[in-house]
Enzyme design. Structure first.
Site, PDB file in Angstrom:
ATOM      1  N   HIS A 233      13.146   7.454   2.150  1.00  0.00           N
ATOM      2  CA  HIS A 233      14.314   6.579   2.297  1.00  0.00           C
ATOM      3  C   HIS A 233      14.602   5.881   0.977  1.00  0.00           C
ATOM      4  CE1 HIS A 233      14.297   5.989   6.956  1.00  0.00           C
ATOM      5  NE2 HIS A 233      14.177   7.249   6.597  1.00  0.00           N
TER       6      HIS A 233
ATOM      7  N   TYR B 124      17.510  -3.876   9.466  1.00  0.00           N
ATOM      8  CA  TYR B 124      16.971  -5.177   9.867  1.00  0.00           C
ATOM      9  C   TYR B 124      18.176  -6.006  10.320  1.00  0.00           C
ATOM     10  CZ  TYR B 124      12.558  -4.128   7.445  1.00  0.00           C
ATOM     11  OH  TYR B 124      11.359  -3.571   7.042  1.00  0.00           O
TER      12      TYR B 124
ATOM     13  N   PRO C  44       4.798  -8.474  10.100  1.00  0.00           N
ATOM     14  CA  PRO C  44       5.253  -7.089   9.891  1.00  0.00           C
ATOM     15  C   PRO C  44       6.597  -6.936   9.188  1.00  0.00           C
ATOM     16  CG  PRO C  44       5.542  -7.722  12.180  1.00  0.00           C
ATOM     17  CD  PRO C  44       4.799  -8.848  11.516  1.00  0.00           C
TER      18      PRO C  44
ATOM     19  N   LYS D   9       4.150  -4.414   4.924  1.00  0.00           N
ATOM     20  CA  LYS D   9       3.272  -4.392   3.759  1.00  0.00           C
ATOM     21  C   LYS D   9       1.785  -4.209   4.065  1.00  0.00           C
ATOM     22  CE  LYS D   9       6.328  -4.784   0.650  1.00  0.00           C
ATOM     23  NZ  LYS D   9       6.636  -3.520  -0.003  1.00  0.00           N
TER      24      LYS D   9
ATOM     25  N   TYR E 224      10.397  -4.705  -1.823  1.00  0.00           N
ATOM     26  CA  TYR E 224      10.355  -3.864  -0.624  1.00  0.00           C
ATOM     27  C   TYR E 224       9.755  -2.496  -0.951  1.00  0.00           C
ATOM     28  CZ  TYR E 224      11.647  -2.128   3.952  1.00  0.00           C
ATOM     29  OH  TYR E 224      11.577  -1.621   5.229  1.00  0.00           O
TER      30      TYR E 224
HETATM   31  C1  PHB Z   1       7.907   0.532  11.490  1.00  0.00           C
HETATM   32  O1  PHB Z   1       8.561   1.578  11.346  1.00  0.00           O
HETATM   33  O2  PHB Z   1       6.976   0.469  12.305  1.00  0.00           O
HETATM   34  C2  PHB Z   1       8.228  -0.663  10.684  1.00  0.00           C
HETATM   35  C3  PHB Z   1       9.221  -0.590   9.720  1.00  0.00           C
HETATM   36  C4  PHB Z   1       9.533  -1.709   8.986  1.00  0.00           C
HETATM   37  C5  PHB Z   1       8.870  -2.896   9.207  1.00  0.00           C
HETATM   38  C6  PHB Z   1       7.864  -2.966  10.162  1.00  0.00           C
HETATM   39  C7  PHB Z   1       7.547  -1.854  10.903  1.00  0.00           C
HETATM   40  O3  PHB Z   1       9.204  -3.990   8.488  1.00  0.00           O
END
Ligand code: PHB
Ligand code: APR
Length: 391
Positions: free
Chosen positions: A72, A200, A293, A297, A385
């Site tokens: 990505h 997000y 989460p 990270k 990120y």
């Molecule tokens: C996930 O795909 O499990 C995932 C992706 C981004 C995050 C947390 C978990 O910030």
């Protein structure tokens, strides 16, 4: 039994460390409390920074990752009904790879067992001894027999609830902690991802996150209360809430739905224990620090810890120098705190507190406007990120 490095825990930290050491000609034994099934089935995050992907490649364990990992180059932030793309490739020249932590763990375990290197599952009553001497040891029970593993060093890779950190005498560690008034309800569903990239969403109803595991499997999260009862969330309620939180003002998003085959609630916490060493015990990964989460990270910072540790141990066994071991904690903690700040920043920018203070709500909105409109702010977001270099 005797080895050079006794490793407690077969999560990502312990498994990566063992293989990094083996490549340096350093022997280790991994002791894991749970059975293999349990360790491989545990659902965790799924975003790998370039540094983690590179580490798997260096170890020659990236075969399936290259086939199944989804690269990505950007991700989206949705707020006030509008989607904004953060183009990581353009902003910082790096990308992330979506590949479930379960797969990483499975790849490492399969490899370790296929070469016959020691990895003991269901090791009970693991206890550490002589950590402040030159001859530490680990006692445990395996297949009904009490055993002792003598070693030069112990690597505490046994996660937040493990025994390694707790084996350090009182007064040695300083701990820092923040418990958030949120949790994430996460699902895996047999549904094609509804967007090519992660989204997000920060909404009046709380955060939602659109992620994925494969072209057929979606991974989706909802911010819920920390004491939320999973029973209160039948599938239809989860989908309705995800639809409500991920919808856009101009209706350019449709959520794909499918059978939910995994559901769980994750509490959110920031935690750091300093230093990450006591005598001959070195802590790595969740044993020393936890991040919420938001930003995914946890695995990545665990992998950077054990790369540092394997380099320090290679230096010690190669030249007898303890410089790397002496600098281990400080070296790790510099990156740990950067990641802590970033995870906290993402968490506070994207969640909605139960009784949001209007002043904080305005600050949050201003922060979102800033990272989605200023090139400088977007570069900062993107490089954190995608993952900063280890040093
Ligand atoms: C996930 O795909 O499990 C995932 C992706 C981004 C995050 C947390 C978990 O910030
Ligand atoms: N004895 C032996 N093993 C233990 C003990 C013990 N007393 N206590 C815990 N363990 C094992 C756990 O069963 C687990 O398999 O240690 C392992 C720790 O693994 P993780 O919790 O995955 O921690 P870590 O390897 O540091 O990985 C960090 O994984 O936990 C996620 O979100 C976290 O992504 C982050 C990354």
């Amino acid at each position: 039994m005797r080895t050079q490095v006794g490793i407690v825990g077969a999560g990502p930290a312990g498994l990566f460390l063992a293989e990094l050491l083996r490549r340096e000609g350093i022997e280790s034994v991994i002791l894991e409390a749970r059975d293999r099934e349990y360790v491989q089935q545990r659902v965790r995050a799924g975003v790998l920074e370039q540094g983690t992907v590179d580490c798997m490649a260096r170890l020659g364990l990236d075969g399936r990752l290259r086939r199944e990992g989804l690269v990505h180059e950007g991700f989206e932030i949705l707020y006030e009904g509008v989607r904004h793309r953060i183009d990581m490739r353009a902003l910082c020249g790096r990308a992330i790879t979506v590949y479930g932590q379960q797969k990483v763990v499975e790849d490492l375990i399969d490899h370790r067992l296929s070469i016959g290197a020691p990895l003991l599952f269901e090791a009970a009553d693991v206890a550490l001894h002589g950590l402040d001497t030159d001859a530490p040891s680990i006692t445990f029970t395996h297949e009904g027999r009490a055993q002792e593993l003598r070693c030069d060093f112990v690597a505490g890779c046994d996660g937040f609830h493990g025994i390694s950190r707790r084996s350090i005498p009182d007064g040695v560690l300083t701990t820092y902690e923040r418990v958030y008034p949120y949790a994430w309800l996460g699902i895996l569903a047999h549904a094609a991802p509804s967007n090519d990239e992660l989204i997000y969403a920060r909404t009046e109803r709380g955060l939602a996150l659109h992620s994925m595991r494969s072209p057929e499997i979606s991974r989706l999260y909802l911010q819920v209360a920390p004491d939320e009862d999973l029973e209160a969330w039948p599938d239809e309620r989860i989908w309705a809430e995800l639809r409500a939180r991920l919808q856009t003002a101009d209706g350019d998003f449709t959520l794909n739905e499918g059978e939910i085959f995994e559901k769980g609630i994750t509490p959110m916490r920031s935690f750091v224990a300093e230093p990450m060493r006591y005598g001959r015990l070195f802590l790595a990964g969740d044993a020393a620090h936890i991040v919420p989460p938001t930003g995914a990270k946890g695995l990545n910072v665990a992998v950077s810890d054990v790369q540092n540790l394997s380099e320090a141990l290679a230096e010690y066994y190669g030249s007898g120098s303890t410089a790397g071991l002496d600098g281990y904690s400080e070296r790790c903690l510099r990156r740990v705190w950067r990641v802590q700040h970033f995870s906290w920043f993402m968490t506070q920018m994207l969640h909605r507190p139960a009784d949001q203070d209007p002043f904080e709500e305005r600050l949050q909105r201003s922060q979102l406007d800033y990272v989605t409109s200023s090139h400088a702010a977007a570069v900062s977001l993107a490089e954190n990120y995608a993952g900063l270099p280890r040093d």
